[in-house]
Design a protein around this motif. Structure first.
Motif, PDB file in Angstrom:
ATOM      1  N   THR A  55     -16.152   5.023  71.243  1.00 60.32           N
ATOM      2  CA  THR A  55     -16.801   3.934  71.968  1.00 60.32           C
ATOM      3  C   THR A  55     -17.193   4.419  73.350  1.00 60.32           C
ATOM      4  O   THR A  55     -16.593   5.349  73.906  1.00 60.32           O
ATOM      5  CB  THR A  55     -15.875   2.713  72.111  1.00 60.32           C
ATOM      6  OG1 THR A  55     -14.699   3.093  72.854  1.00 60.32           O
ATOM      7  CG2 THR A  55     -15.469   2.178  70.752  1.00 60.32           C
ATOM      8  N   SER A  56     -18.207   3.784  73.905  1.00 56.31           N
ATOM      9  CA  SER A  56     -18.677   4.134  75.242  1.00 56.31           C
ATOM     10  C   SER A  56     -19.087   2.866  75.971  1.00 56.31           C
ATOM     11  O   SER A  56     -19.686   1.960  75.379  1.00 56.31           O
ATOM     12  CB  SER A  56     -19.868   5.102  75.172  1.00 56.31           C
ATOM     13  OG  SER A  56     -20.380   5.373  76.465  1.00 56.31           O
ATOM     14  N   ALA A  61     -22.438  -1.397  75.864  1.00 57.52           N
ATOM     15  CA  ALA A  61     -21.347  -0.824  75.067  1.00 57.52           C
ATOM     16  C   ALA A  61     -21.863  -0.456  73.686  1.00 57.52           C
ATOM     17  O   ALA A  61     -22.829  -1.042  73.184  1.00 57.52           O
ATOM     18  CB  ALA A  61     -20.188  -1.816  74.947  1.00 57.52           C
ATOM     19  N   THR A 101     -14.801   5.922  77.929  1.00 60.76           N
ATOM     20  CA  THR A 101     -15.012   6.469  76.583  1.00 60.76           C
ATOM     21  C   THR A 101     -13.671   6.533  75.870  1.00 60.76           C
ATOM     22  O   THR A 101     -12.648   6.857  76.484  1.00 60.76           O
ATOM     23  CB  THR A 101     -15.626   7.878  76.629  1.00 60.76           C
ATOM     24  OG1 THR A 101     -14.739   8.753  77.335  1.00 60.76           O
ATOM     25  CG2 THR A 101     -16.990   7.859  77.292  1.00 60.76           C
ATOM     26  N   ARG A 102     -13.690   6.231  74.582  1.00 64.66           N
ATOM     27  CA  ARG A 102     -12.463   6.279  73.790  1.00 64.66           C
ATOM     28  C   ARG A 102     -12.768   6.835  72.406  1.00 64.66           C
ATOM     29  O   ARG A 102     -13.869   6.663  71.881  1.00 64.66           O
ATOM     30  CB  ARG A 102     -11.831   4.889  73.666  1.00 64.66           C
ATOM     31  CG  ARG A 102     -11.402   4.292  75.007  1.00 64.66           C
ATOM     32  CD  ARG A 102     -10.681   2.972  74.829  1.00 64.66           C
ATOM     33  NE  ARG A 102     -10.347   2.373  76.117  1.00 64.66           N
ATOM     34  CZ  ARG A 102      -9.650   1.260  76.264  1.00 64.66           C
ATOM     35  NH1 ARG A 102      -9.222   0.606  75.182  1.00 64.66           N
ATOM     36  NH2 ARG A 102      -9.397   0.773  77.464  1.00 64.66           N
ATOM     37  N   GLU A 103     -11.768   7.508  71.840  1.00 66.92           N
ATOM     38  CA  GLU A 103     -11.880   8.038  70.485  1.00 66.92           C
ATOM     39  C   GLU A 103     -10.566   7.800  69.755  1.00 66.92           C
ATOM     40  O   GLU A 103      -9.496   7.920  70.352  1.00 66.92           O
ATOM     41  CB  GLU A 103     -12.180   9.544  70.507  1.00 66.92           C
ATOM     42  CG  GLU A 103     -13.534   9.908  71.069  1.00 66.92           C
ATOM     43  CD  GLU A 103     -13.748  11.416  71.092  1.00 66.92           C
ATOM     44  OE1 GLU A 103     -12.929  12.133  70.471  1.00 66.92           O
ATOM     45  OE2 GLU A 103     -14.708  11.872  71.727  1.00 66.92           O
ATOM     46  N   CYS A 118     -18.944   5.298  64.273  1.00 66.94           N
ATOM     47  CA  CYS A 118     -17.893   5.714  63.340  1.00 66.94           C
ATOM     48  C   CYS A 118     -18.472   6.761  62.383  1.00 66.94           C
ATOM     49  O   CYS A 118     -19.576   6.575  61.852  1.00 66.94           O
ATOM     50  CB  CYS A 118     -17.364   4.513  62.559  1.00 66.94           C
ATOM     51  SG  CYS A 118     -16.043   4.923  61.398  1.00 66.94           S
ATOM     52  N   THR A 162     -13.701   7.252  65.270  1.00 68.60           N
ATOM     53  CA  THR A 162     -14.514   6.231  65.934  1.00 68.60           C
ATOM     54  C   THR A 162     -14.533   6.508  67.424  1.00 68.60           C
ATOM     55  O   THR A 162     -13.505   6.834  68.018  1.00 68.60           O
ATOM     56  CB  THR A 162     -13.934   4.822  65.676  1.00 68.60           C
ATOM     57  OG1 THR A 162     -13.884   4.589  64.265  1.00 68.60           O
ATOM     58  CG2 THR A 162     -14.810   3.751  66.323  1.00 68.60           C
ATOM     59  N   VAL A 201     -22.950   7.938  70.814  1.00 65.02           N
ATOM     60  CA  VAL A 201     -22.389   6.669  71.289  1.00 65.02           C
ATOM     61  C   VAL A 201     -22.810   6.397  72.731  1.00 65.02           C
ATOM     62  O   VAL A 201     -23.059   5.252  73.108  1.00 65.02           O
ATOM     63  CB  VAL A 201     -20.850   6.669  71.134  1.00 65.02           C
ATOM     64  CG1 VAL A 201     -20.175   7.608  72.124  1.00 65.02           C
ATOM     65  CG2 VAL A 201     -20.297   5.269  71.267  1.00 65.02           C
ATOM     66  N   GLU A 239     -20.431   1.561  69.727  1.00 63.68           N
ATOM     67  CA  GLU A 239     -19.366   2.142  68.910  1.00 63.68           C
ATOM     68  C   GLU A 239     -19.993   2.916  67.764  1.00 63.68           C
ATOM     69  O   GLU A 239     -20.946   2.459  67.136  1.00 63.68           O
ATOM     70  CB  GLU A 239     -18.457   1.041  68.363  1.00 63.68           C
ATOM     71  CG  GLU A 239     -17.341   1.547  67.462  1.00 63.68           C
ATOM     72  CD  GLU A 239     -16.480   0.415  66.946  1.00 63.68           C
ATOM     73  OE1 GLU A 239     -16.508   0.186  65.713  1.00 63.68           O
ATOM     74  OE2 GLU A 239     -15.805  -0.246  67.759  1.00 63.68           O
TER      75      GLU A 239
END
Length: 247
Positions: free
Chosen positions: A230-231, A46, A196-198, A50, A228, A162, A48
């Motif tokens: 994340t993966s 994982a 994945t999230r942003e 930014c 930000t 990321v 992150e």
């Protein structure tokens, strides 16, 4: 521009049991079931990242009223040209500038308003241009607050960075576990991005005025937004026989 980025490393625990909880899924033989297939280990990684906004747009408004069209057009055009010249001198590209003009008549007077929108990638130069125009054009120009945003190129870099960081963290984790088991880590056989999230930073425009003057001034300053990403990845690695570690 200084893009501040940080990665979240995947750190393996001291025992194989704990490593399983941290994303080491276990051993796998040949997925076709053939004898002699090299063993594999599956781990997750994982990361992150930014990053602050890398672009900002500022609107400059000028206007005037005269008894003739030629007079009002000449006055406004001179001020618009001064704004464009200041932007060019500070490295702003022509495609990053838009100009809009509106002329109307009210009884015996002609009114012309013009809006110049400039997109900056260098925030220090943006500040310099605003100061110069306010000093030279004074009350004849209105300078809006900058509106910050992320360019498409910046968003692509964040997403790539990321994912690469997550894979790198997975590789570090697998390498530590393979050493613990007396194996040699081979090449990856499968990499899958599982999630994945942003999200953007919280809006702080509603900051309250403080009792202290410095706090009050800070509340009026524009906030540079951040995004930000994340993966979470899952990676299979081949394991090769190595010198077994004595426990």
């Amino acid at each position: 521009m200084d893009n501040r980025m940080r990665g979240v490393a995947g750190t393996p625990s001291a025992s194989v049991a704990n490593d399983a909880e941290q994303g080491v899924e276990g051993w796998a033989v040949n997925r076709q079931g053939l004898v002699g297939q090299a063993r594999e280990i599956q781990v997750t990684g994982a990361a992150e990242v930014c990053c602050p906004a890398d672009r900002a747009t500022v609107r400059f408004m000028v206007g005037n009223s005269k008894a003739s069209v030629s007079d009002v057009t000449s006055r406004v055009s001179k001020r618009v040209e001064y704004i464009l010249q200041a932007a060019r001198q500070h490295g702003v590209r022509e495609e990053d500038v838009t100009v809009r003009k509106f002329l109307h008549r009210d009884e015996e007077l002609y009114h012309m308003n013009s809006e110049v929108t400039v997109t900056f990638s260098d925030f220090e130069k943006m500040e310099q241009v605003c100061i110069i125009l306010l000093e030279k054009l004074d009350k004849s120009v209105s300078v809006g607050m900058p509106r910050f945003f992320h360019s498409a190129e910046c968003l692509n870099r964040i997403r790539q960075s990321v994912c690469v960081s997550a894979v790198d963290n997975a590789q570090q984790k697998a390498s530590r576990v393979s050493q613990l088991l007396g194996q040699s880590l081979g090449a990856p056989t499968l990499i899958r991005e599982m999630d994945t999230r942003e999200w953007r930073g919280k809006d702080e425009d509603g900051a309250q005025w403080g009792e202290d003057t410095s706090h009050a001034a800070a509340a009026l300053l524009p906030r540079i937004p951040t995004i930000t990403a994340t993966s979470l990845v899952s990676v299979y690695f081949r394991l090769r026989e190595g010198s077994r570690k004595k426990l």
